[in-house]
Design an enzyme around this catalytic site. Structure first.
Site, PDB file in Angstrom:
ATOM      1  N   LYS A 180       0.844  -1.192   0.000  1.00 34.41           N
ATOM      2  CA  LYS A 180       0.000   0.000   0.000  1.00 34.41           C
ATOM      3  C   LYS A 180       0.876   1.238   0.000  1.00 34.41           C
ATOM      4  O   LYS A 180       1.526   1.557   0.993  1.00 34.41           O
ATOM      5  CB  LYS A 180      -0.891   0.031   1.245  1.00 34.41           C
ATOM      6  CG  LYS A 180      -1.954   1.096   1.147  1.00 34.41           C
ATOM      7  CD  LYS A 180      -2.374   1.668   2.477  1.00 34.41           C
ATOM      8  CE  LYS A 180      -1.416   2.686   3.014  1.00 34.41           C
ATOM      9  NZ  LYS A 180      -1.313   3.923   2.224  1.00 34.41           N
ATOM     10  N   GLU A 255       9.677   0.716  10.664  1.00 33.56           N
ATOM     11  CA  GLU A 255      10.731   1.729  10.467  1.00 33.56           C
ATOM     12  C   GLU A 255      10.052   3.065  10.727  1.00 33.56           C
ATOM     13  O   GLU A 255       9.244   3.517   9.915  1.00 33.56           O
ATOM     14  CB  GLU A 255      11.255   1.701   9.033  1.00 33.56           C
ATOM     15  CG  GLU A 255      11.873   0.402   8.612  1.00 33.56           C
ATOM     16  CD  GLU A 255      13.202   0.131   9.273  1.00 33.56           C
ATOM     17  OE1 GLU A 255      13.787   1.066   9.865  1.00 33.56           O
ATOM     18  OE2 GLU A 255      13.644  -1.023   9.200  1.00 33.56           O
ATOM     19  N   CYS A 289      13.962   9.755   7.204  1.00 34.11           N
ATOM     20  CA  CYS A 289      13.903   9.379   8.616  1.00 34.11           C
ATOM     21  C   CYS A 289      15.288   9.337   9.267  1.00 34.11           C
ATOM     22  O   CYS A 289      15.426   9.574  10.450  1.00 34.11           O
ATOM     23  CB  CYS A 289      13.188   8.057   8.781  1.00 34.11           C
ATOM     24  SG  CYS A 289      13.815   6.774   7.686  1.00 34.11           S
ATOM     25  N   GLU A 390      10.423  14.809  15.925  1.00 33.34           N
ATOM     26  CA  GLU A 390      10.814  14.725  14.517  1.00 33.34           C
ATOM     27  C   GLU A 390      10.076  15.813  13.728  1.00 33.34           C
ATOM     28  O   GLU A 390       8.856  15.937  13.827  1.00 33.34           O
ATOM     29  CB  GLU A 390      10.453  13.350  13.953  1.00 33.34           C
ATOM     30  CG  GLU A 390      10.900  13.182  12.515  1.00 33.34           C
ATOM     31  CD  GLU A 390      10.676  11.776  11.997  1.00 33.34           C
ATOM     32  OE1 GLU A 390       9.547  11.277  12.076  1.00 33.34           O
ATOM     33  OE2 GLU A 390      11.649  11.172  11.506  1.00 33.34           O
TER      34      GLU A 390
HETATM   35  P1  NAD Z   1       1.969   8.386   8.207  1.00 33.85           P
HETATM   36  O1  NAD Z   1       2.620   7.567   9.238  1.00 33.85           O
HETATM   37  O2  NAD Z   1       0.566   8.812   8.422  1.00 33.85           O
HETATM   38  O3  NAD Z   1       1.988   7.631   6.781  1.00 33.85           O
HETATM   39  C1  NAD Z   1       2.865   6.564   6.450  1.00 33.85           C
HETATM   40  C2  NAD Z   1       2.099   5.446   5.740  1.00 33.85           C
HETATM   41  O4  NAD Z   1       1.128   4.896   6.632  1.00 33.85           O
HETATM   42  C3  NAD Z   1       1.301   5.887   4.522  1.00 33.85           C
HETATM   43  O5  NAD Z   1       1.292   4.854   3.562  1.00 33.85           O
HETATM   44  C4  NAD Z   1      -0.084   6.080   5.077  1.00 33.85           C
HETATM   45  O6  NAD Z   1      -1.091   5.982   4.089  1.00 33.85           O
HETATM   46  C5  NAD Z   1      -0.164   4.917   6.040  1.00 33.85           C
HETATM   47  N1  NAD Z   1      -1.146   5.057   7.105  1.00 33.85           N
HETATM   48  C6  NAD Z   1      -1.704   6.188   7.611  1.00 33.85           C
HETATM   49  N2  NAD Z   1      -2.567   5.868   8.589  1.00 33.85           N
HETATM   50  C7  NAD Z   1      -2.568   4.531   8.711  1.00 33.85           C
HETATM   51  C8  NAD Z   1      -3.235   3.604   9.569  1.00 33.85           C
HETATM   52  N3  NAD Z   1      -4.089   4.014  10.510  1.00 33.85           N
HETATM   53  N4  NAD Z   1      -2.962   2.294   9.433  1.00 33.85           N
HETATM   54  C9  NAD Z   1      -2.073   1.860   8.518  1.00 33.85           C
HETATM   55  N5  NAD Z   1      -1.422   2.678   7.673  1.00 33.85           N
HETATM   56  C10 NAD Z   1      -1.658   4.006   7.774  1.00 33.85           C
HETATM   57  O7  NAD Z   1       2.891   9.657   7.955  1.00 33.85           O
HETATM   58  P2  NAD Z   1       2.476  11.114   7.402  1.00 33.85           P
HETATM   59  O8  NAD Z   1       1.227  11.618   8.038  1.00 33.85           O
HETATM   60  O9  NAD Z   1       2.502  11.040   5.926  1.00 33.85           O
HETATM   61  O10 NAD Z   1       3.686  11.990   7.928  1.00 33.85           O
HETATM   62  C11 NAD Z   1       3.668  12.471   9.266  1.00 33.85           C
HETATM   63  C12 NAD Z   1       5.034  12.359   9.882  1.00 33.85           C
HETATM   64  O11 NAD Z   1       5.463  10.996   9.891  1.00 33.85           O
HETATM   65  C13 NAD Z   1       6.140  13.073   9.151  1.00 33.85           C
HETATM   66  O12 NAD Z   1       6.175  14.418   9.437  1.00 33.85           O
HETATM   67  C14 NAD Z   1       7.345  12.346   9.651  1.00 33.85           C
HETATM   68  O13 NAD Z   1       7.726  12.843  10.900  1.00 33.85           O
HETATM   69  C15 NAD Z   1       6.861  10.929   9.784  1.00 33.85           C
HETATM   70  N6  NAD Z   1       7.224  10.097   8.594  1.00 33.85           N
HETATM   71  C16 NAD Z   1       8.267   9.267   8.724  1.00 33.85           C
HETATM   72  C17 NAD Z   1       8.665   8.520   7.629  1.00 33.85           C
HETATM   73  C18 NAD Z   1       9.837   7.588   7.716  1.00 33.85           C
HETATM   74  O14 NAD Z   1      10.459   7.311   6.695  1.00 33.85           O
HETATM   75  N7  NAD Z   1      10.140   7.053   8.875  1.00 33.85           N
HETATM   76  C19 NAD Z   1       7.998   8.627   6.417  1.00 33.85           C
HETATM   77  C20 NAD Z   1       6.897   9.469   6.332  1.00 33.85           C
HETATM   78  C21 NAD Z   1       6.534  10.204   7.439  1.00 33.85           C
END
Ligand code: NAD
Length: 505
Positions: A180, A255, A289, A390
């Site tokens: 996904k 991660e 990250c 972060e």
């Molecule tokens: P997020 O954690 O919401 O999204 C990451 C992934 O999880 C996406 O594919 C999203 O669709 C999915 N997701 C969202 N809600 C979910 C749920 N309830 N169950 C399963 N999957 C779900 O991240 P974001 O809102 O896009 O970004 C917010 C913050 O997260 C950023 O500012 C950053 O600090 C962090 N982030 C970290 C990484 C990393 O590489 N570790 C990557 C993106 C964001």
């Protein structure tokens, strides 16, 4: 007819549309890049059913590791032949600069896929252990079975690469997969599915479902037929994935976030450490990250270090990410921009000094882009939110310390532990500090060098398990112990514990 491409989902070896559609827009210009089918819970259920059926039919599980490696190499070849097209698509969907996209986001993705092909050829899927003598002679074998249906949730910052980190080991081990992508960046992942389809990966072995995280992602995390979940994203959502996975005791790898501490020792090569510190926090405009976002500079060199770093930062160009002249691109979304701007304001409210803030592009064609200038905040202390949370943008927080012990204590005073670094002319001294840092990765005089041969992942709330290296394959297999009795008549030796000799006759 519009010439804007429309992407469909990939389920059970076929392209599937949906009633709902989302738009993918360039984070730099706001232009419409593509429309994409938007799936929901029933699409996830169909994809998992296809993956389960393929797993049970054995179309992938029962192939040899050599065959699986050949298919992974073929997918990598297919992607490599389209490197320029994929690089442009990556730039268009998430705003990576063309230089970063070519080298890291696409280049690493292809190289890492090839690494997993090679690992499949050499990994010990079956091994025999020592003969067991007590209580009687027996032979032992360990067979590492595929787990079954594996789900991967991918964020927007490195979509293709982070998908490869899940797909590569999953397929190498003989699993079937449902991926996904983030709904802002599904295009390169759907191109990965196209590559798999073109090289003849059997139907159902890879499925890609697009849709909202809280519906599609959450359903994958709880689905009873999914045996393993691999998630990359925020710590908060990662915890919810782990909770949902607990109900059916799935294997989980996470991660999550980071607040990488980068320690500049008083004997560091300043020019190297200055450029390295900028590289550490500015790759992907800070949306990585493993970024080095907490810079710990020895108090004796702090002022000179900051002066040189600001002078170097002034040379950086933020602009059209497709231009080779651009060093920095936009953030992925208006939401991410607002989040980062909030932190820059917070840092100043907490007492930091705005030591540097760059400029954003003035080109009218880029007026709709999500631009946040590179920003350096000095005078931070480790209790400030700006030093603990972060940010995920081009923001560096600078702290000072007095001696090595204090540097280590500050670096380790974090709920995260994904990346860290030490800059020093004395490798032995740097290595001594590296050993004391609570972090999944520590770089000495370098940053962002993630090597497919070595494990990548975090400690504390930065994650669980490892991606890359042979450890990655361990995460996608279940070790099965097989005991083969080697005695002539085992009944004489052990069974009398329960069945007396008289009863055995
Ligand atoms: P997020 O954690 O919401 O999204 C990451 C992934 O999880 C996406 O594919 C999203 O669709 C999915 N997701 C969202 N809600 C979910 C749920 N309830 N169950 C399963 N999957 C779900 O991240 P974001 O809102 O896009 O970004 C917010 C913050 O997260 C950023 O500012 C950053 O600090 C962090 N982030 C970290 C990484 C990393 O590489 N570790 C990557 C993106 C964001």
């Amino acid at each position: 007819m519009s010439d804007i491409p429309h992407y469909r989902m990939y389920i059970d070896g076929a392209w599937r549309d949906a009633a709902d559609t989302i738009e993918v827009r360039s984070p730099a210009t706001g232009e419409l890049v593509a429309t994409v089918a938007y799936g929901g819970v029933t699409t996830v259920d169909d994809a998992v059913a296809a993956a389960k059926a393929a797993d049970e039919a054995g179309v992938w599980r029962n192939t040899s590791a050599q065959q699986r490696a050949d298919v992974l190499d073929a997918i990598a070849d297919n992607l490599a032949a389209r490197t320029d097209e994929l690089t442009a698509l990556q730039v268009a969907e998430n705003g990576a600069t063309v230089r970063a996209a070519g080298a890291f986001l696409i280049g690493y993705a292809i190289a890492h896929l090839r690494y997993f092909a090679g690992l499949a050829r050499t990994y010990a899927f079956q091994s025999s252990g020592p003969l067991m003598e007590a209580p009687t002679l027996a032979a032992g074998m360990i067979v590492r079975d595929p787990v079954g249906v594996c789900a991967g949730m991918i964020p927007w910052n490195f979509p293709l690469l982070l998908a490869v980190w899940k797909l590569g080991p999953a397929l190498a081990a003989g699993n079937t997969v449902v991926l996904k992508p983030d709904d802002q960046t599904p295009l390169t992942l759907l191109e990965l599915a196209r590559a798999a389809d073109e090289v003849g990966l059997p139907a159902g072995v890879l499925n890609v479902v697009t849709g909202a995280g809280p519906t599609v992602g959450a359903r994958l995390a709880e689905h009873p037929d999914v045996r393993k979940v691999a998630f990359t994203g925020s710590t908060e959502v990662g915890k919810s994935v782990m909770r949902a996975a607990a109900d059916t005791v799935k294997k989980v790898t996470l991660e999550l976030g980071g607040k990488g501490a980068s320690i500049v020792l008083d004997d560091a090569d300043l020019d190297l450490a200055v450029d390295g510190s900028l590289f550490a926090f500015l790759l992907m405009s800070g949306q990585a990250c493993e970024s080095g976002t907490r810079l710990l500079v020895h108090e004796s060199i702090h002022d000179e270090f900051v002066r040189r770093m600001v002078a170097r930062a002034e040379t950086l160009v933020m602009g059209d990410p497709m231009s080779l002249a651009s060093d920095l691109g936009p953030l992925v979304s208006a939401k991410q921009k607002a989040r980062v701007e909030k932190y820059i304001a917070l840092g100043q409210e907490e007492g930091c000094k705005l030591a540097y803030q760059g400029t954003v592009p003035t080109d009218p064609a880029l007026a709709q882009g999500h631009w946040v200038p590179p920003t350096i905040l000095t005078g931070a202390t480790n209790d400030m939110r700006i030093a603990r949370e972060e940010i995920f943008g081009p923001v560096l927080v600078v702290l000072t310390y007095g001696d090595d012990d204090e540097a280590v204590a500050i670096a380790n005073d974090s709920e995260y532990g994904l990346s860290a670094g030490v800059w020093s002319a004395d490798r032995e001294r740097a290595l001594g500090i590296a050993r004391r840092l609570q972090s999944g990765t520590v770089w000495v005089n370098d940053w962002h060098m993630i090597n497919a041969m070595y494990p990548f992942g975090g400690v504390k709330q930065s994650g669980l398990g490892r991606e890359l290296g042979p450890d990655a394959l361990d995460e996608y297999t279940e070790p099965k112990f097989i005991h083969v009795d080697m005695t002539d008549d085992r009944r004489k030796h052990v069974y009398p514990v329960v069945i007396s000799a008289a009863a055995q006759g």
